[in-house]
Design an enzyme around this catalytic site. Structure first.
Site, PDB file in Angstrom:
ATOM      1  CG  ASP A  83     -14.952   8.649  -5.634  1.00  0.00           C
ATOM      2  OD1 ASP A  83     -14.484   8.579  -4.485  1.00  0.00           O
ATOM      3  OD2 ASP A  83     -15.228   7.642  -6.318  1.00  0.00           O
TER       4      ASP A  83
ATOM      5  CD  GLU B  86      -5.271  -2.386   1.942  1.00  0.00           C
ATOM      6  OE1 GLU B  86      -6.468  -2.690   1.813  1.00  0.00           O
ATOM      7  OE2 GLU B  86      -4.681  -1.582   1.194  1.00  0.00           O
TER       8      GLU B  86
ATOM      9  CE  LYS C  31      -5.995   2.780  -4.746  1.00  0.00           C
ATOM     10  NZ  LYS C  31      -7.236   2.341  -4.230  1.00  0.00           N
TER      11      LYS C  31
HETATM   12  N1  PSU Z   1      -4.191  -0.489  -3.172  1.00  0.00           N
HETATM   13  C1  PSU Z   1      -4.141  -1.657  -3.846  1.00  0.00           C
HETATM   14  N2  PSU Z   1      -5.268  -2.389  -3.933  1.00  0.00           N
HETATM   15  C2  PSU Z   1      -6.406  -2.003  -3.281  1.00  0.00           C
HETATM   16  C3  PSU Z   1      -6.454  -0.782  -2.555  1.00  0.00           C
HETATM   17  C4  PSU Z   1      -5.299  -0.069  -2.543  1.00  0.00           C
HETATM   18  O1  PSU Z   1      -3.100  -2.023  -4.386  1.00  0.00           O
HETATM   19  O2  PSU Z   1      -7.372  -2.745  -3.337  1.00  0.00           O
HETATM   20  C5  PSU Z   1      -7.661  -0.371  -1.764  1.00  0.00           C
HETATM   21  C6  PSU Z   1      -7.168   0.162  -0.405  1.00  0.00           C
HETATM   22  O3  PSU Z   1      -7.762  -0.629   0.592  1.00  0.00           O
HETATM   23  C7  PSU Z   1      -7.663   1.578  -0.346  1.00  0.00           C
HETATM   24  C8  PSU Z   1      -8.919   1.470  -1.151  1.00  0.00           C
HETATM   25  O4  PSU Z   1      -7.854   2.035   0.968  1.00  0.00           O
HETATM   26  O5  PSU Z   1      -8.503   0.660  -2.262  1.00  0.00           O
HETATM   27  C9  PSU Z   1      -9.466   2.810  -1.558  1.00  0.00           C
HETATM   28  O6  PSU Z   1     -10.811   2.684  -1.847  1.00  0.00           O
HETATM   29  P1  PSU Z   1     -11.778   3.962  -1.910  1.00  0.00           P
HETATM   30  O7  PSU Z   1     -11.272   4.777  -3.069  1.00  0.00           O
HETATM   31  O8  PSU Z   1     -13.156   3.401  -2.152  1.00  0.00           O
HETATM   32  O9  PSU Z   1     -11.643   4.670  -0.586  1.00  0.00           O
HETATM   33 MN    MN Z   2     -12.594   5.710  -4.274  1.00  0.00          MN
END
Ligand code: PSU
Ligand code: MN
Length: 303
Positions: free
Chosen positions: A140, A27, A161
């Site tokens: 969220d 990604e 995470k």
């Molecule tokens: N894991 C990491 N760094 C990141 C992310 C995940 O180590 O930047 C990113 C991924 O792209 C994941 C996103 O899909 O954060 C999730 O964002 P949101 O909660 O806005 O969907």
């Molecule tokens: Mn988010």
């Protein structure tokens, strides 16, 4: 392999997919919004090189020049890592960002979509999105979870995470029917740390993951599969240590009214700052480790 005008698949990746050679998706949000320059570019290149040493073709995915690019050359990677304004692209943003010909970094959700459309089955990331903490106040929940329920892709991640509410994230994955397997562990890893209090189903080999995936497809069950792969113990930040930084980062996000798609990048950057860069080191190590496991799975899928 499906193709249309929206996609630009690099010729070597097209060829590998046509010949059933192993390919993994990577990604781009982790590059554009997850890490500071120049660590982001170095990491992006390192992750690709790790795959190549395992005879697997890496396909980093992003939106650029009005196309969904499957595989980036060095200059495109550099552009992505250094551009001043890069849109964080989840599923609902893809069409608009293509139309505007902006540079878009794909989240796990958008990368799963693009991987599936281009015929890639395995994808390595750092940590997936999920249910944020304080769910009762913010509702969220990352689109990543919706993407898992929709696209049959094997995603290797160090759990979800640690900034998230991990028990609720696992609960909702169960509700959505998304298989979660611990790679050689029955404990759900928490990104920076190997452990958590959460039990998951363990799976013992890359081969078995491939077989489960294949079986699902034969059954017509087309969810993604999360392979939760803990960071090697020697690189982890123990939960008790990182939790202090996470709490502080969450508090600051609250004070600055940071929410929605800005929240994850803010928290990750804050935790890197509060830990004097240690969290960045850990993030890089776990992403490398995920690429290794993704390569094993992709290679085993050929047989
Ligand atoms: N894991 C990491 N760094 C990141 C992310 C995940 O180590 O930047 C990113 C991924 O792209 C994941 C996103 O899909 O954060 C999730 O964002 P949101 O909660 O806005 O969907
Ligand atoms: Mn988010």
């Amino acid at each position: 392999m499906k193709k249309n005008n929206f996609f630009e698949i690099k010729p070597n990746i097209q060829q590998a997919l046509a010949e059933d050679q192993p390919v993994i998706a990577l990604e781009s949000t982790i590059i554009a919004h997850g890490m500071p320059y120049p660590h982001n570019l170095e990491t992006a290149m390192k992750l690709e090189n790790i795959a190549r040493t395992k005879d697997v073709l890496p396909a980093t995915i992003c939106l650029m020049d009005g196309k969904i690019k499957i595989g980036l050359d060095d200059s495109e990677l550099e552009k992505l890592a250094t551009a001043k304004s890069v849109c964080k692209v989840s599923l609902r943003d893809i069409a608009r960002v293509l139309m505007k010909t902006e540079i878009g970094a794909t989240t796990v959700a958008a990368t799963m979509f693009a991987a599936q459309k281009s015929g890639i089955k395995v994808f390595a990331t750092g940590g997936i999105g999920g249910v944020h903490r304080n769910f009762h106040k913010s509702l969220d929940i990352s689109t990543d979870l919706k993407a898992f329920s929709q696209f049959p892709i094997i995603v290797v991640s160090a759990g979800a995470k640690a900034i998230l509410d991990l028990p609720k994230t696992l609960e909702i994955m169960e509700t959505l029917g998304i298989p979660v397997y611990g790679y050689k562990t029955d404990v759900f890893p928490s990104f920076y740390s190997t452990g958590s209090k959460l039990q998951i189903q363990s799976i013992g080999s890359a081969q078995e993951i491939g077989e489960v995936f294949q079986k699902n497809l034969e059954l017509g069950i087309s969810t993604g599969i999360l392979v939760a792969n803990p960071i090697p113990k020697k690189y982890e930040i123990p939960a008790a240590e990182i939790e202090i930084f996470i709490d502080k980062a969450l508090q600051e996000a609250d004070e600055h009214n940071i929410s929605g798609k800005k929240l994850t990048p803010f928290l990750l950057a804050k935790i890197v700052e509060l830990s004097d860069g240690r969290a960045l080191e850990t993030n890089i190590k776990l992403a490398e480790n995920n690429v290794l496991v993704a390569c094993e799975i992709a290679s085993s899928l050929r047989n």
